[in-house]
Design a protein around this motif. Structure first.
Motif, mmCIF file in Angstrom:
data_model
loop_
_atom_site.group_PDB
_atom_site.id
_atom_site.type_symbol
_atom_site.label_atom_id
_atom_site.label_comp_id
_atom_site.label_asym_id
_atom_site.label_seq_id
_atom_site.Cartn_x
_atom_site.Cartn_y
_atom_site.Cartn_z
ATOM 1 N N UNK A 231 0.843 -1.202 0.000
ATOM 2 C CA UNK A 231 0.000 0.000 0.000
ATOM 3 C C UNK A 231 0.872 1.243 0.000
ATOM 4 N N UNK A 232 1.924 1.227 0.797
ATOM 5 C CA UNK A 232 2.849 2.357 0.845
ATOM 6 C C UNK A 232 3.507 2.573 -0.514
ATOM 7 N N UNK A 237 3.770 6.202 -5.539
ATOM 8 C CA UNK A 237 3.682 6.523 -6.973
ATOM 9 C C UNK A 237 2.394 7.276 -7.298
ATOM 10 N N UNK A 238 1.288 6.845 -6.721
ATOM 11 C CA UNK A 238 -0.015 7.397 -7.085
ATOM 12 C C UNK A 238 -0.647 8.260 -5.995
ATOM 13 N N UNK A 248 4.673 14.160 -5.251
ATOM 14 C CA UNK A 248 4.105 13.102 -6.075
ATOM 15 C C UNK A 248 5.191 12.418 -6.885
ATOM 16 N N UNK A 249 5.165 11.085 -6.885
ATOM 17 C CA UNK A 249 6.118 10.333 -7.683
ATOM 18 C C UNK A 249 7.518 10.258 -7.104
ATOM 19 N N UNK A 250 7.689 10.568 -5.821
ATOM 20 C CA UNK A 250 9.026 10.578 -5.230
ATOM 21 C C UNK A 250 9.696 9.209 -5.304
ATOM 22 N N UNK A 289 6.775 13.567 -16.739
ATOM 23 C CA UNK A 289 7.461 12.283 -16.731
ATOM 24 C C UNK A 289 6.865 11.330 -15.707
ATOM 25 N N UNK A 290 6.504 11.862 -14.552
ATOM 26 C CA UNK A 290 5.850 11.046 -13.522
ATOM 27 C C UNK A 290 4.536 10.500 -14.053
ATOM 28 N N UNK A 291 3.765 11.337 -14.714
ATOM 29 C CA UNK A 291 2.481 10.895 -15.255
ATOM 30 C C UNK A 291 2.652 9.816 -16.318
ATOM 31 N N UNK A 292 3.704 9.931 -17.143
ATOM 32 C CA UNK A 292 3.948 8.912 -18.171
ATOM 33 C C UNK A 292 4.227 7.555 -17.514
#
Length: 346
Positions: A231-232, A237-238, A248-250, A289-292
């Motif tokens: 879950x973590x 990511x999301x 976000x996306x770290x 890039x994170x979204x991709x």
């Protein structure tokens, strides 16, 4: 329970602040930082699992027990402070990470040398101090020394497990190993065991629980701890930064080789694997890039696979509770904790 743990931590830290102030006034920022870090957030899941593991095995409620189990929060603080440093994370729970906080203090004061090096050194030392204090709080809580002696092996094993798990995590990022087997082992040792199984066994040891209870706790704690870590990983990511306290996306920028990423690597095509490899560990990965990468992970089926595994592991954990005779209130508390530890943030 959370209020009682917070009070025990607050009382202990007040005493440690007085001691440090007596050593040197320059240590006041150290005391303030640890107080803010330890008291400023957290679900207190580890003390809760330990407490209900203790109660489930027939242990009677007492303030010394709660105080002793609050020591788990110092183990957690040590792991998080060091983890943020190793990952070069900027924030934790929406506030500057400890190494960033002390680097900023260095810059503001105009001291000599490298501010970032000073911040790194401070984070190492503060994390070590929290680990020392975990020992001190366990031993000074007022428990029967025989109970502490019974709990000692689980407490020591837990701290060793999380440390080697951290190393395996660092090693996995360096080698680029994206296998599901490696991701599972890192999750087990870095987080799963010290989040659920070992706290439960610690509580069981304090209550002098029989072998069948310890076995049931492991059968509950190991799958649940892994589900908690999955879950973590999904949130890493999301997740919404307002809830996670991190950008976000770290996890993608840090190059975490999680089960989620391993599942995507296994399911996607060559072009998708190349895109993932290029983005993982890129500290300059922008929101686009994170979204991709998010879209790729979701479309590969890895997100759905991870969600299903969380359900499967949680069901296995809950089934283990039916195999042993536990106090009714404790059993329900462990069911509730399982749901709280693995629920979706949305």
């Amino acid at each position: 329970m959370r209020q009682r743990v917070d009070q025990a931590l607050s009382d202990f830290l007040a005493g440690r602040r007085a001691w440090m102030t007596n050593v040197d006034e320059a240590l006041v920022p150290v005391a303030e930082t640890i107080e803010a870090f330890v008291l400023g957030g957290g679900k207190r899941l580890r003390p809760a699992f330990a407490y209900w593991g203790y109660r489930g095995a027939g242990g009677a409620d007492s303030d010394p027990v709660v105080t002793a189990l609050a020591a788990l929060e110092f183990v957690q603080a040590s792991a998080l402070i060091h983890d943020d440093l190793m990952d070069r994370s900027d924030t934790r729970r929406g506030e500057p990470a400890v190494h960033r906080r002390f680097a900023a203090r260095h810059r503001t004061a105009g001291w000599g040398g490298d501010p970032d090096g000073f911040g790194d050194a401070a984070a190492i030392l503060l994390g070590d101090l929290c680990l020392v204090w975990s020992d001190e709080l366990l031993h000074s809580a007022g428990l029967d020394p025989r109970a502490v002696a019974r709990a000692r092996p689980d407490f020591d094993e837990m701290r060793a497990e999380v440390t080697v798990g951290q190393y395996l995590d660092v090693l996995t990022q360096a080698t680029g190993d994206t296998s599901l087997e490696r991701a599972g082992k890192v999750a087990r040792y870095k987080s799963a065991k010290y989040t659920v199984e070992r706290p439960l066994l610690l509580g069981a040891a304090l209550a002098d629980a029989p072998t069948d209870v310890r076995l049931a706790y492991s059968a509950y704690g190991l799958p649940l701890g892994e589900a908690f870590q999955l879950r973590d990983d999904v949130l890493g990511v999301f997740g919404d930064p307002a809830q996670t306290g991190k950008p976000a996306g770290d996890d993608l920028r840090e190059g975490k080789r999680t089960y989620l990423v391993a599942a995507a690597m296994e399911a996607t095509d060559a072009a998708g694997r190349a895109l993932l490899r290029a983005g993982l560990g890129d500290a300059d990965l922008d929101p686009a890039g994170v979204n991709r990468l998010r879209e790729l992970i979701a479309s590969s089926g890895a997100l759905a696979r991870t969600e299903q595994r969380i359900v499967t592991l949680t069901d296995a954990a809950l089934a283990a509770l039916t195999t042993v005779d536990l106090d009714t209130e404790a059993r329900q508390a462990l069911v509730d904790l399982a749901i709280a530890a693995t629920r979706r943030a949305d």
